[in-house]
Design an enzyme around this catalytic site. Structure first.
Site, PDB file in Angstrom:
ATOM      1  CB  ALA A  34     -12.611 -30.181  69.156  1.00 36.23           C
ATOM      2  CB  THR A  62     -14.822 -26.759  62.146  1.00 35.34           C
ATOM      3  OG1 THR A  62     -14.710 -27.119  63.573  1.00 35.34           O
ATOM      4  CG2 THR A  62     -13.408 -26.120  61.799  1.00 35.34           C
ATOM      5  CD  GLN A  66     -19.519 -15.813  57.702  1.00 33.18           C
ATOM      6  OE1 GLN A  66     -19.459 -14.773  58.527  1.00 33.18           O
ATOM      7  NE2 GLN A  66     -20.462 -16.408  56.915  1.00 33.18           N
ATOM      8  N   GLY A  68     -12.728 -16.095  62.515  1.00 34.00           N
ATOM      9  CA  GLY A  68     -11.418 -16.385  62.517  1.00 34.00           C
ATOM     10  C   GLY A  68     -11.005 -17.231  63.987  1.00 34.00           C
ATOM     11  CD  GLU A 133     -14.175 -11.780  64.665  1.00 37.16           C
ATOM     12  OE1 GLU A 133     -14.736 -12.381  65.705  1.00 37.16           O
ATOM     13  OE2 GLU A 133     -14.047 -12.371  63.653  1.00 37.16           O
ATOM     14  CG  HIS A 257     -23.445 -13.862  65.460  1.00 36.39           C
ATOM     15  ND1 HIS A 257     -23.485 -12.483  64.718  1.00 36.39           N
ATOM     16  CD2 HIS A 257     -21.947 -14.103  65.494  1.00 36.39           C
ATOM     17  CE1 HIS A 257     -22.331 -12.246  64.135  1.00 36.39           C
ATOM     18  NE2 HIS A 257     -21.211 -13.177  64.619  1.00 36.39           N
ATOM     19  NE  ARG A 306     -20.011 -12.996  68.514  1.00 32.56           N
ATOM     20  CZ  ARG A 306     -19.504 -13.903  67.822  1.00 32.56           C
ATOM     21  NH1 ARG A 306     -19.669 -15.178  68.380  1.00 32.56           N
ATOM     22  NH2 ARG A 306     -18.513 -13.579  67.314  1.00 32.56           N
ATOM     23  CG  HIS A 367     -23.015 -17.659  66.604  1.00 33.66           C
ATOM     24  ND1 HIS A 367     -22.893 -18.142  65.415  1.00 33.66           N
ATOM     25  CD2 HIS A 367     -21.607 -17.456  66.940  1.00 33.66           C
ATOM     26  CE1 HIS A 367     -21.495 -17.873  64.779  1.00 33.66           C
ATOM     27  NE2 HIS A 367     -20.894 -17.406  65.932  1.00 33.66           N
ATOM     28  NE  ARG A 402     -18.266 -18.786  71.129  1.00 37.45           N
ATOM     29  CZ  ARG A 402     -17.838 -18.105  69.928  1.00 37.45           C
ATOM     30  NH1 ARG A 402     -16.723 -17.661  69.335  1.00 37.45           N
ATOM     31  NH2 ARG A 402     -18.746 -18.087  68.800  1.00 37.45           N
TER      32      ARG A 402
HETATM   33  C1  SIN Z   1     -18.041 -14.186  63.432  1.00 42.20           C
HETATM   34  O1  SIN Z   1     -17.563 -14.314  62.449  1.00 42.20           O
HETATM   35  O2  SIN Z   1     -18.799 -13.325  63.692  1.00 42.20           O
HETATM   36  C2  SIN Z   1     -18.338 -15.505  64.413  1.00 42.20           C
HETATM   37  C3  SIN Z   1     -17.049 -15.596  64.945  1.00 42.20           C
HETATM   38  C4  SIN Z   1     -17.193 -16.375  66.281  1.00 42.20           C
HETATM   39  O3  SIN Z   1     -18.400 -16.994  66.493  1.00 42.20           O
HETATM   40  O4  SIN Z   1     -16.431 -16.462  67.209  1.00 42.20           O
END
Ligand code: SIN
Length: 562
Positions: A34, A62, A66, A68, A133, A257, A306, A367, A402
């Site tokens: 950002a 940033t 991992q 994306g 994801e 997470h 999540r 996270h 999120r």
């Molecule tokens: C992840 O790679 O699981 C994290 C991605 C994210 O936080 O959006």
């Protein structure tokens, strides 16, 4: 509304008087996706920029991302589908206009990033490879270096910054911790105070004056005992904005997470993330007995949003008495894991675990901060002259939780928008350079050595599962910080964590329901009748008390459609 007890905050951190000063048109604080996007775009438009960052340019969150960056890049996908997945993940509290902005401008911004030199992983035809994801119903996650997306984006943006290193219109100061915001007589933000560990011109506490300040300081993960966030994530920008009287919101929505490598109870600080993309490629969660327990919990099973996965893991841990569950990635095979997840594989192997042959012990850890400094679609905060972009901000895109890989996208899209807005306003003659007025009172600083106590209190009071008793106890303990620490980076960071912790706990105590990243064991269900609302918190300049405003909204996704 009446709160669990009034939180009172000082206007600023105790610090020596500034010994040096500098002036720029715009100050950008932070150098993740950002901050760099905003600073580079402002410079392209001819604005004179001062970019300050707390340690090294690449040290923020940033570079650790991992999985994306999500964007509807595939012909079979659409911004509308991305919008729907985002709204569902946000459990009714997303701002639909903000989400629409994100998903419609996102694809173009990602393509621009690729054109500017970010090397995303490509298929044989040269198209950006897309994966899936949690919470996404389409393959829309662009990645780089397999599982090193953030590192590649950071590299590309820093290369763009290096390319303008000789441009006197953009100055960079590293090792610069921003302490507080400066305001002028009409309340407009007109600079920052900062502490620089440097030599020569900028050393020690100084002040930087500007027509506009853009905060891009990232999250507050270090408020907890364990987090995926790097050590620099101490919420400095968010805390400074709060003290200056900016509205912050949704702080109780903390994303835990689901799959963070479990290194034992005593392991604190930044913990290794096992990307959700590993489940996206087929890994499954198992309990002590080897049961793949996400089947039957949610139609998307291991790829549920999540918060749903984190909650199912915590339930399973409570039911079995285990300290973690297992992630089974063995079926992916050594070759695929080496190619697709080189960073994760190397880290696990360093720790003596081989994902190709071993089950991975995982448990939820902090996270992402879904809340932050409340901003509009241009990144403008409630204080004139102050913008916020990326994790420090709350655009309304994330709601209560999120959606995976929307954070890099949010940083990119809204930093671009903020840069346009700052430029427009300056070009129109708004935001004149003004002198700051005398700051308000300071408060006691928290000794850096006591940070772990604060982190434990926050983890007990506002961790992945909350309830009134521990939250009230934590808030009570934080209200009486043992003060008296000498000014210095450790004490300033710890005090920022204290101030944000008080506000976060206030929200966590008040919100008597479970929704997204806010899970209450004493209020299990989502409650749209009473809690389809945002909690806005704002410090009163007169007495320093933080008022809580409950802003009711229509649910972006009705309960039954979750
Ligand atoms: C992840 O790679 O699981 C994290 C991605 C994210 O936080 O959006």
């Amino acid at each position: 509304m009446s709160g669990p007890g009034v939180v009172s905050l000082p206007r600023r951190l105790a610090a020596p008087a500034p010994g040096w000063s500098t002036t720029a048109e715009v100050i950008v604080v932070g150098s993740g996706i950002a901050g760099l996007t905003c600073a580079l775009r402002l410079r392209e438009q001819g604005r004179q920029v001062l970019l300050v960052t707390k340690t090294r340019l690449a040290a923020g969150s940033t570079a650790w991302a991992q999985g994306g960056i999500a964007a509807a890049l595939d012909e079979a996908d659409s911004p509308q589908d991305h919008l729907e997945d985002t709204l569902v993940a946000g459990v009714g509290l997303c701002d639909e206009d903000a989400v629409r902005t994100l998903v419609t401008e996102g694809p173009q911004r990602v393509r621009q990033l690729a054109a500017a030199g970010a090397n995303f992983d490509l298929d044989e035809a040269g198209h950006i490879l897309l994966t899936r994801e949690g919470g996404h119903h389409a393959d829309r996650i662009a990645h780089a270096g397999g599982d090193a997306t953030g590192a590649e984006i950071s590299r590309a943006l820093l290369a763009a910054l290096a390319a303008v290193a000789d441009d006197p219109g953009i100055e960079v100061i590293e090792d610069a911790l921003v302490l507080d915001l400066l305001t002028c007589a009409d309340g407009r933000v007109c600079g920052v105070t900062l502490h620089v560990i440097g030599e020569g011109e900028h050393d020690g506490v100084g002040s930087a004056h500007a027509r506009a300040v853009v905060l891009a300081t990232g999250g507050l993960g270090q408020i907890y005992t364990s987090t995926t966030n790097p050590p620099v994530a101490t919420g400095d920008g968010m805390a400074a904005a709060l003290r200056a009287g900016a509205v912050v919101t949704d702080l109780e929505f903390v994303q835990f997470h689901p799959t963070v490598l479990y290194l034992g109870e005593g392991s604190t600080g930044q913990q290794p993330l096992i990307s959700e993309a590993v489940r996206g490629e087929g890994a499954v969660l198992r309990d002590e007995r080897g049961e793949a327990f996400m089947q039957g919990v949610h139609p998307l099973a291991d790829l549920a949003p999540r918060d749903v996965v984190a909650r199912a893991i915590l339930d399973r841990m409570a039911a079995t008495g285990a300290e973690h569950v297992w992630l089974d990635a063995r079926a992916l095979g050594a070759d695929f894991l080496t190619r697709r997840f080189p960073t994760i594989l190397a880290r696990c192997r360093d720790l003596g675990i081989d994902p190709a042959t071993d089950l991975l012990p995982v448990a939820p850890a902090q996270h992402y901060a879904s809340g932050g400094v409340r901003v509009d679609l241009h990144g403008r905060s409630s204080l004139d002259g102050l913008w916020a972009v990326g994790e420090v901000s709350c655009t309304g895109v994330h709601g209560a939780n999120r959606l995976a890989s929307n954070s890099l996208l949010e940083g990119l899209v809204f930093a671009h928008r903020a840069a346009e807005d700052v430029h427009d306003r300056i070009a129109k003659g708004a935001l004149p350079q003004s002198r700051p007025v005398e700051d308000g009172p300071t408060g006691a600083l928290v000794d850096g050595e006591r940070r772990i106590e604060l982190q434990r209190l926050m983890t007990r009071g506002a961790g992945p599962v909350r309830s009134a008793g521990p939250a009230a106890e934590a808030l009570g303990s934080l209200a009486e910080p043992s003060g008296g620490a000498e000014p210095g980076p450790e004490a300033w960071e710890s005090t920022n964590l204290l101030h944000l912790g008080q506000v976060l706990l206030t929200g966590a105590l008040l919100r008597e329901e479970s929704r997204g990243g806010h899970v209450r064991s004493d209020h299990h269900e989502r409650d749209d009748t009473n809690w389809c609302a945002h909690l806005l918190q704002v410090r009163d300049p007169e007495d320093g008390e933080v008022a809580v405003i409950k802003l009711e909204v229509e649910p972006a996704v009705p309960e039954g459609e979750q």
